[in-house]
Motif scaffolding. Structure first.
Motif, PDB file in Angstrom:
ATOM      1  N   ASP A 156     -11.815  12.924 -18.238  1.00 38.18           N
ATOM      2  CA  ASP A 156     -11.950  12.175 -19.480  1.00 38.18           C
ATOM      3  C   ASP A 156     -10.743  11.282 -19.760  1.00 38.18           C
ATOM      4  O   ASP A 156     -10.892  10.124 -20.108  1.00 38.18           O
ATOM      5  CB  ASP A 156     -12.118  13.137 -20.661  1.00 38.18           C
ATOM      6  N   SER A 157      -9.561  11.844 -19.574  1.00 35.35           N
ATOM      7  CA  SER A 157      -8.362  11.085 -19.907  1.00 35.35           C
ATOM      8  C   SER A 157      -8.193   9.888 -18.976  1.00 35.35           C
ATOM      9  O   SER A 157      -7.691   8.840 -19.369  1.00 35.35           O
ATOM     10  CB  SER A 157      -7.130  11.975 -19.858  1.00 35.35           C
ATOM     11  N   MET A 158      -8.652  10.033 -17.706  1.00 32.73           N
ATOM     12  CA  MET A 158      -8.588   8.908 -16.774  1.00 32.73           C
ATOM     13  C   MET A 158      -9.521   7.783 -17.239  1.00 32.73           C
ATOM     14  O   MET A 158      -9.166   6.608 -17.174  1.00 32.73           O
ATOM     15  CB  MET A 158      -9.013   9.361 -15.358  1.00 32.73           C
ATOM     16  N   ILE A 159     -10.711   8.182 -17.694  1.00 33.53           N
ATOM     17  CA  ILE A 159     -11.674   7.187 -18.167  1.00 33.53           C
ATOM     18  C   ILE A 159     -11.089   6.400 -19.330  1.00 33.53           C
ATOM     19  O   ILE A 159     -11.132   5.164 -19.348  1.00 33.53           O
ATOM     20  CB  ILE A 159     -12.997   7.874 -18.598  1.00 33.53           C
ATOM     21  N   ILE A 160     -10.500   7.129 -20.285  1.00 33.45           N
ATOM     22  CA  ILE A 160      -9.894   6.469 -21.441  1.00 33.45           C
ATOM     23  C   ILE A 160      -8.780   5.523 -20.994  1.00 33.45           C
ATOM     24  O   ILE A 160      -8.672   4.393 -21.455  1.00 33.45           O
ATOM     25  CB  ILE A 160      -9.333   7.525 -22.437  1.00 33.45           C
ATOM     26  N   TYR A 161      -7.985   5.994 -20.035  1.00 31.17           N
ATOM     27  CA  TYR A 161      -6.881   5.182 -19.534  1.00 31.17           C
ATOM     28  C   TYR A 161      -7.397   3.862 -18.943  1.00 31.17           C
ATOM     29  O   TYR A 161      -6.913   2.787 -19.261  1.00 31.17           O
ATOM     30  CB  TYR A 161      -6.102   5.996 -18.501  1.00 31.17           C
ATOM     31  N   TYR A 162      -8.433   3.968 -18.082  1.00 31.11           N
ATOM     32  CA  TYR A 162      -8.985   2.752 -17.479  1.00 31.11           C
ATOM     33  C   TYR A 162      -9.602   1.830 -18.530  1.00 31.11           C
ATOM     34  O   TYR A 162      -9.488   0.610 -18.450  1.00 31.11           O
ATOM     35  CB  TYR A 162     -10.036   3.102 -16.424  1.00 31.11           C
ATOM     36  N   LEU A 163     -10.268   2.443 -19.531  1.00 31.94           N
ATOM     37  CA  LEU A 163     -10.891   1.629 -20.585  1.00 31.94           C
ATOM     38  C   LEU A 163      -9.836   0.849 -21.365  1.00 31.94           C
ATOM     39  O   LEU A 163     -10.015  -0.327 -21.688  1.00 31.94           O
ATOM     40  CB  LEU A 163     -11.690   2.508 -21.555  1.00 31.94           C
ATOM     41  N   ILE A 164      -8.704   1.504 -21.652  1.00 30.38           N
ATOM     42  CA  ILE A 164      -7.642   0.830 -22.393  1.00 30.38           C
ATOM     43  C   ILE A 164      -7.065  -0.329 -21.571  1.00 30.38           C
ATOM     44  O   ILE A 164      -6.868  -1.432 -22.082  1.00 30.38           O
ATOM     45  CB  ILE A 164      -6.543   1.840 -22.825  1.00 30.38           C
ATOM     46  N   VAL A 165      -6.859  -0.086 -20.262  1.00 32.50           N
ATOM     47  CA  VAL A 165      -6.366  -1.163 -19.392  1.00 32.50           C
ATOM     48  C   VAL A 165      -7.356  -2.327 -19.393  1.00 32.50           C
ATOM     49  O   VAL A 165      -6.971  -3.499 -19.522  1.00 32.50           O
ATOM     50  CB  VAL A 165      -6.136  -0.640 -17.949  1.00 32.50           C
ATOM     51  N   ASP A 166      -8.652  -2.002 -19.275  1.00 33.10           N
ATOM     52  CA  ASP A 166      -9.711  -3.006 -19.296  1.00 33.10           C
ATOM     53  C   ASP A 166      -9.639  -3.824 -20.586  1.00 33.10           C
ATOM     54  O   ASP A 166      -9.649  -5.060 -20.554  1.00 33.10           O
ATOM     55  CB  ASP A 166     -11.070  -2.275 -19.195  1.00 33.10           C
ATOM     56  N   LEU A 167      -9.506  -3.130 -21.719  1.00 32.30           N
ATOM     57  CA  LEU A 167      -9.440  -3.793 -23.034  1.00 32.30           C
ATOM     58  C   LEU A 167      -8.225  -4.707 -23.148  1.00 32.30           C
ATOM     59  O   LEU A 167      -8.323  -5.845 -23.621  1.00 32.30           O
ATOM     60  CB  LEU A 167      -9.354  -2.743 -24.153  1.00 32.30           C
ATOM     61  N   ILE A 168      -7.075  -4.185 -22.696  1.00 37.03           N
ATOM     62  CA  ILE A 168      -5.842  -4.984 -22.790  1.00 37.03           C
ATOM     63  C   ILE A 168      -5.978  -6.255 -21.959  1.00 37.03           C
ATOM     64  O   ILE A 168      -5.570  -7.339 -22.386  1.00 37.03           O
ATOM     65  CB  ILE A 168      -4.614  -4.145 -22.339  1.00 37.03           C
ATOM     66  N   VAL A 194      -4.304  -5.185 -36.924  1.00 37.58           N
ATOM     67  CA  VAL A 194      -3.300  -4.204 -36.502  1.00 37.58           C
ATOM     68  C   VAL A 194      -3.550  -2.860 -37.187  1.00 37.58           C
ATOM     69  O   VAL A 194      -3.503  -1.803 -36.545  1.00 37.58           O
ATOM     70  CB  VAL A 194      -1.874  -4.719 -36.797  1.00 37.58           C
ATOM     71  N   ALA A 195      -3.866  -2.895 -38.483  1.00 37.85           N
ATOM     72  CA  ALA A 195      -4.163  -1.655 -39.205  1.00 37.85           C
ATOM     73  C   ALA A 195      -5.328  -0.946 -38.531  1.00 37.85           C
ATOM     74  O   ALA A 195      -5.283   0.276 -38.278  1.00 37.85           O
ATOM     75  CB  ALA A 195      -4.478  -1.955 -40.665  1.00 37.85           C
ATOM     76  N   GLY A 196      -6.382  -1.701 -38.213  1.00 39.85           N
ATOM     77  CA  GLY A 196      -7.553  -1.132 -37.561  1.00 39.85           C
ATOM     78  C   GLY A 196      -7.223  -0.598 -36.187  1.00 39.85           C
ATOM     79  O   GLY A 196      -7.658   0.495 -35.811  1.00 39.85           O
ATOM     80  N   GLY A 197      -6.448  -1.361 -35.436  1.00 41.68           N
ATOM     81  CA  GLY A 197      -6.077  -0.967 -34.083  1.00 41.68           C
ATOM     82  C   GLY A 197      -5.330   0.359 -34.078  1.00 41.68           C
ATOM     83  O   GLY A 197      -5.621   1.258 -33.274  1.00 41.68           O
ATOM     84  N   ILE A 198      -4.381   0.486 -35.003  1.00 44.14           N
ATOM     85  CA  ILE A 198      -3.599   1.727 -35.094  1.00 44.14           C
ATOM     86  C   ILE A 198      -4.515   2.899 -35.470  1.00 44.14           C
ATOM     87  O   ILE A 198      -4.452   3.976 -34.887  1.00 44.14           O
ATOM     88  CB  ILE A 198      -2.450   1.571 -36.109  1.00 44.14           C
ATOM     89  N   TYR A 199      -5.434   2.641 -36.410  1.00 41.28           N
ATOM     90  CA  TYR A 199      -6.363   3.683 -36.829  1.00 41.28           C
ATOM     91  C   TYR A 199      -7.232   4.143 -35.654  1.00 41.28           C
ATOM     92  O   TYR A 199      -7.434   5.349 -35.449  1.00 41.28           O
ATOM     93  CB  TYR A 199      -7.238   3.164 -37.972  1.00 41.28           C
ATOM     94  N   ILE A 200      -7.718   3.177 -34.859  1.00 38.65           N
ATOM     95  CA  ILE A 200      -8.560   3.513 -33.708  1.00 38.65           C
ATOM     96  C   ILE A 200      -7.765   4.356 -32.697  1.00 38.65           C
ATOM     97  O   ILE A 200      -8.267   5.335 -32.165  1.00 38.65           O
ATOM     98  CB  ILE A 200      -9.109   2.229 -33.042  1.00 38.65           C
ATOM     99  N   LEU A 201      -6.493   3.981 -32.491  1.00 35.76           N
ATOM    100  CA  LEU A 201      -5.648   4.728 -31.556  1.00 35.76           C
ATOM    101  C   LEU A 201      -5.396   6.151 -32.044  1.00 35.76           C
ATOM    102  O   LEU A 201      -5.416   7.099 -31.256  1.00 35.76           O
ATOM    103  CB  LEU A 201      -4.319   4.000 -31.343  1.00 35.76           C
ATOM    104  N   ILE A 202      -5.161   6.283 -33.363  1.00 35.23           N
ATOM    105  CA  ILE A 202      -4.940   7.625 -33.927  1.00 35.23           C
ATOM    106  C   ILE A 202      -6.178   8.492 -33.703  1.00 35.23           C
ATOM    107  O   ILE A 202      -6.100   9.641 -33.263  1.00 35.23           O
ATOM    108  CB  ILE A 202      -4.606   7.542 -35.439  1.00 35.23           C
ATOM    109  N   GLN A 203      -7.350   7.893 -33.972  1.00 30.27           N
ATOM    110  CA  GLN A 203      -8.607   8.613 -33.774  1.00 30.27           C
ATOM    111  C   GLN A 203      -8.803   8.956 -32.299  1.00 30.27           C
ATOM    112  O   GLN A 203      -9.239  10.059 -31.970  1.00 30.27           O
ATOM    113  CB  GLN A 203      -9.778   7.754 -34.274  1.00 30.27           C
ATOM    114  N   ALA A 204      -8.485   8.019 -31.432  1.00 32.79           N
ATOM    115  CA  ALA A 204      -8.669   8.240 -30.001  1.00 32.79           C
ATOM    116  C   ALA A 204      -7.751   9.357 -29.513  1.00 32.79           C
ATOM    117  O   ALA A 204      -8.121  10.168 -28.667  1.00 32.79           O
ATOM    118  CB  ALA A 204      -8.396   6.954 -29.225  1.00 32.79           C
ATOM    119  N   TYR A 205      -6.556   9.406 -30.069  1.00 33.87           N
ATOM    120  CA  TYR A 205      -5.576  10.432 -29.709  1.00 33.87           C
ATOM    121  C   TYR A 205      -6.118  11.814 -30.057  1.00 33.87           C
ATOM    122  O   TYR A 205      -5.828  12.801 -29.395  1.00 33.87           O
ATOM    123  CB  TYR A 205      -4.276  10.149 -30.453  1.00 33.87           C
ATOM    124  N   GLN A 206      -6.928  11.871 -31.127  1.00 30.26           N
ATOM    125  CA  GLN A 206      -7.556  13.131 -31.519  1.00 30.26           C
ATOM    126  C   GLN A 206      -8.927  13.304 -30.874  1.00 30.26           C
ATOM    127  O   GLN A 206      -9.762  14.061 -31.342  1.00 30.26           O
ATOM    128  CB  GLN A 206      -7.684  13.188 -33.048  1.00 30.26           C
TER     129      GLN A 206
END
Lengths: 99, 203
Positions: free
Chosen positions: B61-73, B115-127
């Motif tokens: 799972d964590s690898m998938i998230i990692y690749y998705l974030i790279v894709d998004l960036i 930026v507010a939304g982005g941080i919120y999404i990251l916080i949620q993703a972290y959980q």
């Protein structure tokens, strides 16, 4: 009372009208930006700003950014009301002449 | 006499527009951003996301998230890069200034919700709450566009509303996040870009 009474003498000049138009849609604008937009010289702009300031249509805020003076201008409530009245008068005159 | 007052009014309007509205992004940058998003979504669909959700993927799972974030960036970086290049090019040919008070306000108003939304999404993703991420991206991006549209010419506002509505629908249909994401960031950008391009050609 004639409609002409509402025409504001102070706004009967291109640059003063221009300054006021810009300040109606921008909360704060600095000297350099006004100069850029109106394409006028420093001295010319300064004298028209003075005139508007004297009538309390605009306020001047002096501050420093990195020790460089930065002067910003904004429209007062009085100035906004006067400008609106002036525009309405202009519109009325045009409407009359179209009839 | 009459002509003078007409001139006064048109000059007022002109100055108000010039002093408060930033030159709009070119249609081409919209089309490019949409294309990057579609390609990125395609890569995610084909190579990153598990093809069968019934299999237990918790191990990677964590690898998938990692690749998705790279894709998004990558998608975001490419879109921003082309938008900047095209805007500079156009401003130069129109002899307009790019970095002035209006642009700064436009960017600030765009970035605050984003930026507010982005941080919120990251916080949620972290959980480990990812399921709403696509919907939240669309919603916050839509809000950012609507907020910034006050400082631009054109129809950015409507693009913002469309993204916002799409995001809300997406939130209601979880499991289809990728499709809604591709629709919002891909198809809507391309449609918007094409409409803008048509308008630019007409002028």
């Amino acid at each position: 009372m004639s409609i002409i009474d509402n025409i504001n003498k102070l706004f009967d000049h291109r640059i003063r009208l221009g300054i006021m138009s810009i300040l109606m849609v921008n909360e704060k604008v600095n000297f350099k930006r006004l100069k850029e937009l109106l394409e006028v010289t420093d001295g010319n702009l300064a004298s028209h700003i003075k005139a508007l300031e004297k009538s309390e249509y605009i306020v001047v805020e002096k501050s420093f950014i990195d020790r460089k003076p930065n002067t910003q201008y904004g429209a007062t409530k009085l100035g906004r009301a006067a400008f609106k009245k002036h525009i309405e008068a202009l519109e009325n005159i045009i409407k009359r002449q179209m009839k | 006499m009459q002509k003078d007052y007409f001139k006064d009014l048109s000059e007022i309007k002109d100055l108000m527009n010039k002093s408060s509205r930033f030159i709009s992004l070119s249609g081409l940058s919209g089309i490019l951003a949409g294309s990057y998003a579609l390609i990125g979504a395609g890569i995610a669909y084909l190579y990153i996301l598990p093809s069968d959700v019934t299999i237990d993927h918790s191990a990677n799972d964590s690898m998938i998230i990692y690749y998705l974030i790279v894709d998004l960036i990558l998608i975001a970086a490419l879109s921003i890069f082309s938008a900047i290049i095209l805007t500079i090019k156009r401003a130069k040919s129109n002899e307009e200034k790019i970095w002035d008070a209006t642009t700064q306000r436009l960017l600030l108003n765009f970035l605050i919700p984003l930026v507010a939304g982005g941080i919120y999404i990251l916080i949620q993703a972290y959980q480990q709450n990812y399921s709403l991420s696509p919907a939240l991206m669309l919603i916050f991006y839509g809000l950012a566009l609507v907020n910034a549209s006050k400082f631009t010419i054109g129809n950015v506002k409507y693009l913002g509303y469309s993204e916002l509505i799409l995001g809300l629908i997406c939130a209601a249909f979880s499991g289809y996040g990728l499709y809604f994401w591709a629709l919002g960031f891909g198809v809507l950008h391309i449609v918007y870009g094409a409409l803008m391009l048509r308008e630019e050609k007409r002028q």
